[in-house]
Design a protein around this motif. Structure first.
Motif, PDB file in Angstrom:
ATOM      1  N   ASN A 113      -0.190  -0.406  -4.382  1.00 54.65           N
ATOM      2  CA  ASN A 113      -1.637  -0.254  -4.333  1.00 54.65           C
ATOM      3  C   ASN A 113      -1.931   1.076  -3.666  1.00 54.65           C
ATOM      4  O   ASN A 113      -1.278   1.452  -2.696  1.00 54.65           O
ATOM      5  CB  ASN A 113      -2.283  -1.368  -3.490  1.00 54.65           C
ATOM      6  N   TYR A 114      -2.938   1.769  -4.196  1.00 56.73           N
ATOM      7  CA  TYR A 114      -3.374   2.999  -3.534  1.00 56.73           C
ATOM      8  C   TYR A 114      -4.856   2.881  -3.247  1.00 56.73           C
ATOM      9  O   TYR A 114      -5.669   2.781  -4.146  1.00 56.73           O
ATOM     10  CB  TYR A 114      -3.073   4.243  -4.369  1.00 56.73           C
ATOM     11  N   ASN A 115      -5.190   2.864  -1.963  1.00 57.86           N
ATOM     12  CA  ASN A 115      -6.563   2.622  -1.528  1.00 57.86           C
ATOM     13  C   ASN A 115      -7.319   3.890  -1.183  1.00 57.86           C
ATOM     14  O   ASN A 115      -8.396   3.821  -0.617  1.00 57.86           O
ATOM     15  CB  ASN A 115      -6.571   1.670  -0.324  1.00 57.86           C
ATOM     16  N   CYS A 116      -6.772   5.040  -1.510  1.00 58.65           N
ATOM     17  CA  CYS A 116      -7.422   6.329  -1.254  1.00 58.65           C
ATOM     18  C   CYS A 116      -7.879   6.446   0.191  1.00 58.65           C
ATOM     19  O   CYS A 116      -9.073   6.614   0.459  1.00 58.65           O
ATOM     20  CB  CYS A 116      -8.608   6.536  -2.190  1.00 58.65           C
ATOM     21  N   ASN A 131       0.817  -1.200   0.000  1.00 56.78           N
ATOM     22  CA  ASN A 131       0.000   0.000   0.000  1.00 56.78           C
ATOM     23  C   ASN A 131       0.855   1.256   0.000  1.00 56.78           C
ATOM     24  O   ASN A 131       1.792   1.384   0.769  1.00 56.78           O
ATOM     25  CB  ASN A 131      -0.938   0.012   1.206  1.00 56.78           C
ATOM     26  N   LEU A 132       0.496   2.166  -0.866  1.00 53.22           N
ATOM     27  CA  LEU A 132       1.191   3.439  -1.002  1.00 53.22           C
ATOM     28  C   LEU A 132       0.552   4.446  -0.054  1.00 53.22           C
ATOM     29  O   LEU A 132      -0.659   4.631  -0.077  1.00 53.22           O
ATOM     30  CB  LEU A 132       1.064   3.914  -2.446  1.00 53.22           C
ATOM     31  N   PRO A 133       1.339   5.096   0.798  1.00 52.88           N
ATOM     32  CA  PRO A 133       0.758   6.108   1.682  1.00 52.88           C
ATOM     33  C   PRO A 133       0.467   7.397   0.914  1.00 52.88           C
ATOM     34  O   PRO A 133       0.990   7.616  -0.178  1.00 52.88           O
ATOM     35  CB  PRO A 133       1.854   6.334   2.720  1.00 52.88           C
ATOM     36  N   ILE A 140      -1.670   0.541  -8.607  1.00 56.21           N
ATOM     37  CA  ILE A 140      -2.973  -0.106  -8.735  1.00 56.21           C
ATOM     38  C   ILE A 140      -3.942   0.654  -7.836  1.00 56.21           C
ATOM     39  O   ILE A 140      -3.764   0.702  -6.626  1.00 56.21           O
ATOM     40  CB  ILE A 140      -2.910  -1.587  -8.313  1.00 56.21           C
ATOM     41  N   LEU A 141      -4.948   1.277  -8.440  1.00 55.64           N
ATOM     42  CA  LEU A 141      -5.927   2.048  -7.672  1.00 55.64           C
ATOM     43  C   LEU A 141      -7.072   1.154  -7.237  1.00 55.64           C
ATOM     44  O   LEU A 141      -7.546   0.323  -7.998  1.00 55.64           O
ATOM     45  CB  LEU A 141      -6.497   3.181  -8.530  1.00 55.64           C
TER      46      LEU A 141
END
Length: 151
Positions: free
Chosen positions: A85-88, A63-65, A112-113
């Motif tokens: 991964n970016y989970n907003c 996960n990307l902060p 990856i959004l």
């Protein structure tokens, strides 16, 4: 670690995870590129003075902060790692639209959004993004090499 404001440890064959620098509020430059670091990118949201972050050419993933609290950021290099991964989180963008004007160099690599992300404020005029895999709700503008929508 709170005594260091500039830390360059590139090309030192470092392994393991990136340490937690959240208590080092004086950190302005962190360069850990071209090592063998793995795991997730830690949260740098408390490092308000962080201006330069180069952690490219490692084995990072996960996960990307969000870097929205890093208002001084002018260089952000995350490329040449594994997929991010970016989970907003909380609907936050990776970088705020105000920060885009301050960025001199930005290389994000492959992202990856997650489903439900609004990608409207992500104007990547100055960011190189290799690939975006997306379940995002909407993407209004992005300048990248390739977009792949996953079903």
């Amino acid at each position: 670690m709170s005594l260091y404001s500039i830390l360059y440890l590139s090309s030192n064959n470092l392994t393991g995870n990136i340490p937690d620098f959240s208590n080092n509020i004086n950190l302005t430059h962190l360069c850990l590129s071209d090592n063998k670091l793995s795991g997730n990118i830690p949260d740098f949201s408390r490092n308000h003075a962080l201006a330069k972050l180069n952690i490219s050419y490692n084995k990072l993933s996960g996960n990307l902060p969000s870097f929205i609290n890093n208002r001084a950021l002018y260089l952000l290099h995350l490329s040449k790692n594994y997929d991010f991964n970016y989970n907003c989180p909380g609907g936050k963008d990776i970088i705020s639209p105000e920060q885009i004007t301050n960025l001199i160099s930005c290389k994000l690599g492959k992202i990856i959004l997650s489903k439900g992300c609004n990608f409207s404020n992500m104007v990547f005029d100055k960011c190189d993004v290799h690939t975006v895999l997306s379940n995002a709700k909407s993407i209004y503008y992005i300048s990248i090499v390739q977009i792949i929508y996953k079903k």
